[in-house]
Design an enzyme around this catalytic site. Structure first.
Site, PDB file in Angstrom:
ATOM      1  N   ASP A  56     114.122  43.752 -41.795  1.00 51.70           N
ATOM      2  CA  ASP A  56     114.099  43.734 -40.332  1.00 51.70           C
ATOM      3  C   ASP A  56     113.974  45.177 -39.826  1.00 51.70           C
ATOM      4  O   ASP A  56     114.924  45.965 -39.910  1.00 51.70           O
ATOM      5  CB  ASP A  56     115.383  43.088 -39.797  1.00 51.70           C
ATOM      6  CG  ASP A  56     115.391  43.043 -38.274  1.00 51.70           C
ATOM      7  OD1 ASP A  56     114.453  43.586 -37.641  1.00 51.70           O
ATOM      8  OD2 ASP A  56     116.341  42.464 -37.709  1.00 51.70           O
ATOM      9  N   ALA A 121      95.472  45.986 -25.232  1.00 49.76           N
ATOM     10  CA  ALA A 121      94.828  46.002 -23.910  1.00 49.76           C
ATOM     11  C   ALA A 121      95.802  45.557 -22.832  1.00 49.76           C
ATOM     12  O   ALA A 121      95.516  45.729 -21.639  1.00 49.76           O
ATOM     13  CB  ALA A 121      93.608  45.086 -23.933  1.00 49.76           C
ATOM     14  N   TYR A 151     105.677  42.681 -22.720  1.00 50.58           N
ATOM     15  CA  TYR A 151     104.882  43.110 -23.884  1.00 50.58           C
ATOM     16  C   TYR A 151     104.074  44.391 -23.605  1.00 50.58           C
ATOM     17  O   TYR A 151     104.082  45.337 -24.402  1.00 50.58           O
ATOM     18  CB  TYR A 151     103.950  41.961 -24.266  1.00 50.58           C
ATOM     19  CG  TYR A 151     103.019  42.218 -25.420  1.00 50.58           C
ATOM     20  CD1 TYR A 151     103.486  42.250 -26.732  1.00 50.58           C
ATOM     21  CD2 TYR A 151     101.652  42.417 -25.203  1.00 50.58           C
ATOM     22  CE1 TYR A 151     102.613  42.466 -27.794  1.00 50.58           C
ATOM     23  CE2 TYR A 151     100.777  42.634 -26.256  1.00 50.58           C
ATOM     24  CZ  TYR A 151     101.258  42.660 -27.548  1.00 50.58           C
ATOM     25  OH  TYR A 151     100.402  42.882 -28.592  1.00 50.58           O
ATOM     26  N   ASN A 180      92.129  41.412 -27.911  1.00 47.39           N
ATOM     27  CA  ASN A 180      92.162  40.133 -28.652  1.00 47.39           C
ATOM     28  C   ASN A 180      91.454  40.129 -30.003  1.00 47.39           C
ATOM     29  O   ASN A 180      90.228  40.177 -30.066  1.00 47.39           O
ATOM     30  CB  ASN A 180      91.496  39.024 -27.836  1.00 47.39           C
ATOM     31  CG  ASN A 180      92.239  38.748 -26.574  1.00 47.39           C
ATOM     32  OD1 ASN A 180      93.414  38.422 -26.600  1.00 47.39           O
ATOM     33  ND2 ASN A 180      91.548  38.915 -25.451  1.00 47.39           N
ATOM     34  N   ALA A 195      93.906  32.431 -27.813  1.00 47.16           N
ATOM     35  CA  ALA A 195      92.892  31.483 -27.337  1.00 47.16           C
ATOM     36  C   ALA A 195      91.846  31.073 -28.396  1.00 47.16           C
ATOM     37  O   ALA A 195      91.592  29.874 -28.559  1.00 47.16           O
ATOM     38  CB  ALA A 195      92.218  32.031 -26.090  1.00 47.16           C
ATOM     39  N   GLN A 222      88.479  32.525 -16.735  1.00 45.58           N
ATOM     40  CA  GLN A 222      89.006  33.843 -17.111  1.00 45.58           C
ATOM     41  C   GLN A 222      88.055  34.448 -18.155  1.00 45.58           C
ATOM     42  O   GLN A 222      87.590  33.750 -19.056  1.00 45.58           O
ATOM     43  CB  GLN A 222      90.381  33.746 -17.772  1.00 45.58           C
ATOM     44  CG  GLN A 222      91.420  32.893 -17.097  1.00 45.58           C
ATOM     45  CD  GLN A 222      91.457  31.482 -17.642  1.00 45.58           C
ATOM     46  OE1 GLN A 222      90.520  30.729 -17.460  1.00 45.58           O
ATOM     47  NE2 GLN A 222      92.523  31.105 -18.298  1.00 45.58           N
ATOM     48  N   THR A 223      87.797  35.732 -18.029  1.00 46.12           N
ATOM     49  CA  THR A 223      86.911  36.386 -19.014  1.00 46.12           C
ATOM     50  C   THR A 223      87.709  37.308 -19.929  1.00 46.12           C
ATOM     51  O   THR A 223      88.672  37.947 -19.516  1.00 46.12           O
ATOM     52  CB  THR A 223      85.828  37.225 -18.318  1.00 46.12           C
ATOM     53  OG1 THR A 223      86.414  37.865 -17.207  1.00 46.12           O
ATOM     54  CG2 THR A 223      84.639  36.411 -17.899  1.00 46.12           C
ATOM     55  N   ARG A 224      87.256  37.342 -21.162  1.00 50.97           N
ATOM     56  CA  ARG A 224      87.900  38.175 -22.183  1.00 50.97           C
ATOM     57  C   ARG A 224      86.830  38.619 -23.183  1.00 50.97           C
ATOM     58  O   ARG A 224      85.750  38.036 -23.245  1.00 50.97           O
ATOM     59  CB  ARG A 224      88.937  37.368 -22.989  1.00 50.97           C
ATOM     60  CG  ARG A 224      90.144  36.897 -22.250  1.00 50.97           C
ATOM     61  CD  ARG A 224      91.103  38.045 -21.947  1.00 50.97           C
ATOM     62  NE  ARG A 224      92.318  37.512 -21.336  1.00 50.97           N
ATOM     63  CZ  ARG A 224      92.435  37.163 -20.061  1.00 50.97           C
ATOM     64  NH1 ARG A 224      91.412  37.300 -19.251  1.00 50.97           N
ATOM     65  NH2 ARG A 224      93.577  36.703 -19.589  1.00 50.97           N
ATOM     66  N   ARG A 288      89.003  40.704 -18.318  1.00 53.07           N
ATOM     67  CA  ARG A 288      89.314  41.914 -19.108  1.00 53.07           C
ATOM     68  C   ARG A 288      88.230  42.090 -20.170  1.00 53.07           C
ATOM     69  O   ARG A 288      87.871  41.136 -20.853  1.00 53.07           O
ATOM     70  CB  ARG A 288      90.668  41.735 -19.771  1.00 53.07           C
ATOM     71  CG  ARG A 288      90.991  42.823 -20.770  1.00 53.07           C
ATOM     72  CD  ARG A 288      92.312  42.553 -21.474  1.00 53.07           C
ATOM     73  NE  ARG A 288      93.450  42.685 -20.574  1.00 53.07           N
ATOM     74  CZ  ARG A 288      94.676  42.243 -20.875  1.00 53.07           C
ATOM     75  NH1 ARG A 288      94.897  41.629 -22.006  1.00 53.07           N
ATOM     76  NH2 ARG A 288      95.666  42.411 -20.030  1.00 53.07           N
TER      77      ARG A 288
HETATM   78  P1  NAD Z   1     101.359  38.912 -36.143  1.00 55.82           P
HETATM   79  O1  NAD Z   1     102.426  38.258 -35.316  1.00 55.82           O
HETATM   80  O2  NAD Z   1     100.510  38.056 -37.000  1.00 55.82           O
HETATM   81  O3  NAD Z   1     101.991  40.072 -37.038  1.00 55.82           O
HETATM   82  C1  NAD Z   1     103.080  40.844 -36.620  1.00 55.82           C
HETATM   83  C2  NAD Z   1     104.099  40.821 -37.736  1.00 55.82           C
HETATM   84  O4  NAD Z   1     105.217  41.644 -37.377  1.00 55.82           O
HETATM   85  C3  NAD Z   1     104.665  39.423 -38.004  1.00 55.82           C
HETATM   86  O5  NAD Z   1     104.386  39.009 -39.325  1.00 55.82           O
HETATM   87  C4  NAD Z   1     106.137  39.579 -37.761  1.00 55.82           C
HETATM   88  O6  NAD Z   1     106.960  38.816 -38.651  1.00 55.82           O
HETATM   89  C5  NAD Z   1     106.347  41.065 -37.953  1.00 55.82           C
HETATM   90  N1  NAD Z   1     107.580  41.501 -37.303  1.00 55.82           N
HETATM   91  C6  NAD Z   1     108.056  41.150 -36.087  1.00 55.82           C
HETATM   92  N2  NAD Z   1     109.272  41.673 -35.887  1.00 55.82           N
HETATM   93  C7  NAD Z   1     109.570  42.385 -37.011  1.00 55.82           C
HETATM   94  C8  NAD Z   1     110.694  43.132 -37.410  1.00 55.82           C
HETATM   95  N3  NAD Z   1     111.783  43.242 -36.619  1.00 55.82           N
HETATM   96  N4  NAD Z   1     110.673  43.728 -38.621  1.00 55.82           N
HETATM   97  C9  NAD Z   1     109.606  43.595 -39.434  1.00 55.82           C
HETATM   98  N5  NAD Z   1     108.511  42.879 -39.113  1.00 55.82           N
HETATM   99  C10 NAD Z   1     108.495  42.291 -37.902  1.00 55.82           C
HETATM  100  O7  NAD Z   1     100.475  39.745 -35.103  1.00 55.82           O
HETATM  101  P2  NAD Z   1      99.105  40.513 -35.346  1.00 55.82           P
HETATM  102  O8  NAD Z   1      98.083  39.806 -34.551  1.00 55.82           O
HETATM  103  O9  NAD Z   1      98.893  40.756 -36.770  1.00 55.82           O
HETATM  104  O10 NAD Z   1      99.433  41.879 -34.586  1.00 55.82           O
HETATM  105  C11 NAD Z   1      99.656  43.112 -35.271  1.00 55.82           C
HETATM  106  C12 NAD Z   1      99.851  44.215 -34.245  1.00 55.82           C
HETATM  107  O11 NAD Z   1      98.691  44.314 -33.418  1.00 55.82           O
HETATM  108  C13 NAD Z   1     101.035  43.991 -33.300  1.00 55.82           C
HETATM  109  O12 NAD Z   1     101.640  45.220 -33.026  1.00 55.82           O
HETATM  110  C14 NAD Z   1     100.373  43.470 -32.055  1.00 55.82           C
HETATM  111  O13 NAD Z   1     101.155  43.722 -30.899  1.00 55.82           O
HETATM  112  C15 NAD Z   1      99.069  44.237 -32.059  1.00 55.82           C
HETATM  113  N6  NAD Z   1      98.005  43.570 -31.278  1.00 55.82           N
HETATM  114  C16 NAD Z   1      97.456  42.409 -31.736  1.00 55.82           C
HETATM  115  C17 NAD Z   1      96.466  41.798 -30.980  1.00 55.82           C
HETATM  116  C18 NAD Z   1      95.817  40.517 -31.443  1.00 55.82           C
HETATM  117  O14 NAD Z   1      94.924  40.026 -30.758  1.00 55.82           O
HETATM  118  N7  NAD Z   1      96.188  39.940 -32.575  1.00 55.82           N
HETATM  119  C19 NAD Z   1      96.047  42.364 -29.763  1.00 55.82           C
HETATM  120  C20 NAD Z   1      96.659  43.535 -29.331  1.00 55.82           C
HETATM  121  C21 NAD Z   1      97.624  44.150 -30.098  1.00 55.82           C
END
Ligand code: NAD
Length: 340
Positions: A56, A121, A151, A180, A195, A222-224, A288
């Site tokens: 953690d 974003a 967030y 995304n 989505a 909505q656009t993305r 966006r």
């Molecule tokens: P995901 O949820 O698949 O992966 C994030 C991982 O972090 C999860 O496996 C989760 O268990 C782990 N996690 C959460 N809390 C934790 C903790 N306390 N200790 C250890 N691990 C922990 O998400 P993702 O899509 O792989 O996203 C990865 C990163 O990219 C994130 O920081 C996310 O905010 C960022 N992001 C993702 C997107 C997207 O579209 N997927 C868009 C913008 C930003």
């Protein structure tokens, strides 16, 4: 401890992007460590040539264990999900500030050479995303700050934390604002999916059940833009290597409406769906898109996988996962792969 020369650490390794990043880093001669809070059996991808730790990272002492001996750290761990998740879990999203803060401190203490942070974003000013014409967001549009509640504010704060660790403590930090991301091995059910995966899954459900209807959150106008996972991984690695000091967009500039996303899913499924719009569901900002002027200037590159090509691969992958789950097979979302 095993040899850690050149050790690369990826946090969030049990998740979508972290798993894909680790996968891309294998076989290059550097030791790898993946860290995630999830039990190892729940990781989306897991590799037996990687040191996998279930920790953690809200806790500083666990970040110290994660960063021990690290050369490069990619911090992708965060509590996140699609609009449904982030609208209803703002405090949980903001608590991810503990992860990045403690990882930065641990990186510094461990003498790590480089640190990457995945922003979003969602840091952009909401007032600039009110029209449906998908305004292309430039990096400067994050200020004056009016980020996505919860967030987005955490991401904006953590971006600045990276900047000040660089300016005040000399830590090499790089920050990308992901737009995304979608693709195979991403979350596709359970409430945290975004989505593209949700729409593919709903189209598959409709096809297999014979009930040709789909629920769409909002008006569908909505656009993305949506970035395929392979482009995201390439971008992360290019930005880590670059001289780009300020947070930079990492996203596709191919804007589509949610309705157009449904059109694509219909074409893969080979059916037409009756669309039921749920106007009370979380729908996020109206428009966006990613302005890629800056990334083009620095890297002469931008994400370029077409949405049709990337989404079709994603659709086929979710289809296989869906069917495996229907058959009651365990571990449908994960893979234990071996480099040997
Ligand atoms: P995901 O949820 O698949 O992966 C994030 C991982 O972090 C999860 O496996 C989760 O268990 C782990 N996690 C959460 N809390 C934790 C903790 N306390 N200790 C250890 N691990 C922990 O998400 P993702 O899509 O792989 O996203 C990865 C990163 O990219 C994130 O920081 C996310 O905010 C960022 N992001 C993702 C997107 C997207 O579209 N997927 C868009 C913008 C930003």
């Amino acid at each position: 401890m095993a040899d850690t020369k050149g050790l690369i650490v990826v946090t969030g390794a049990g998740g979508f992007i972290g798993g894909a990043l680790l996968s891309s880093l294998r076989g290059r001669g550097f030791p790898l460590r993946g860290v995630d809070v999830k039990p190892l059996d729940d990781w989306y991808q897991r590799f037996d040539d990687v040191e996998n730790l279930s920790l953690d990272l809200n806790l500083k002492e666990n970040c110290e264990l994660a960063a021990r001996g690290a050369n490069d750290i990619y911090n992708l761990a965060a509590n996140m999900g699609g609009m449904g998740f982030i609208e209803h879990n703002k405090a949980l999203c903001m608590l991810s500030v503990l992860i990045n803060t403690h990882m930065l401190q641990a990186a510094l203490e461990a003498g790590a050479k480089r640190f990457f942070y995945s922003s979003s974003a969602c840091v952009y000013n909401g007032d600039k995303q009110k029209t449906f014409e998908a305004p292309s967001l430039k990096e400067e549009d994050a200020y004056p700050a009016l980020a996505e509640d919860g967030y987005g504010w955490e991401k904006l704060f953590s971006e600045r934390m990276c900047r000040h660790f660089r300016e005040d403590f000399g830590l090499y930090t790089r920050v990308a604002r992901f737009h995304n991301v979608y693709g195979p091995w991403g979350t596709w059910y359970g409430g945290r999916e975004k989505a593209p995966a949700a729409i593919c899954r709903k189209a598959i459900e409709a096809k297999l059940s014979g009930r040709h209807e789909i629920e769409i959150w909002g008006t569908g106008n909505q656009t993305r833009s949506f970035m395929f996972i392979d482009d995201c991984i390439q971008g992360i690695r290019r930005i880590m290597e670059s001289e780009i000091l300020e947070p930079i967009n990492l996203g596709s500039s191919e804007a589509v409406t949610i309705n157009q996303l449904v059109d694509l899913a219909e074409s893969f499924a080979g059916i037409k769906l009756k669309r039921n719009y749920d106007l009370s569901a979380p729908k996020g900002v109206n428009g966006r898109n990613s302005d890629n002027t800056l990334i083009q200037k620095y890297l002469q590159w931008e994400p370029d996988t077409s949405l049709r090509a990337g989404l079709e691969k994603t659709y086929r992958w979710i289809y296989d996962q869906y069917q495996a789950r229907e058959r009651g097979e365990p571990g449908v979302v994960r893979e234990v792969a071996s480099a040997r």
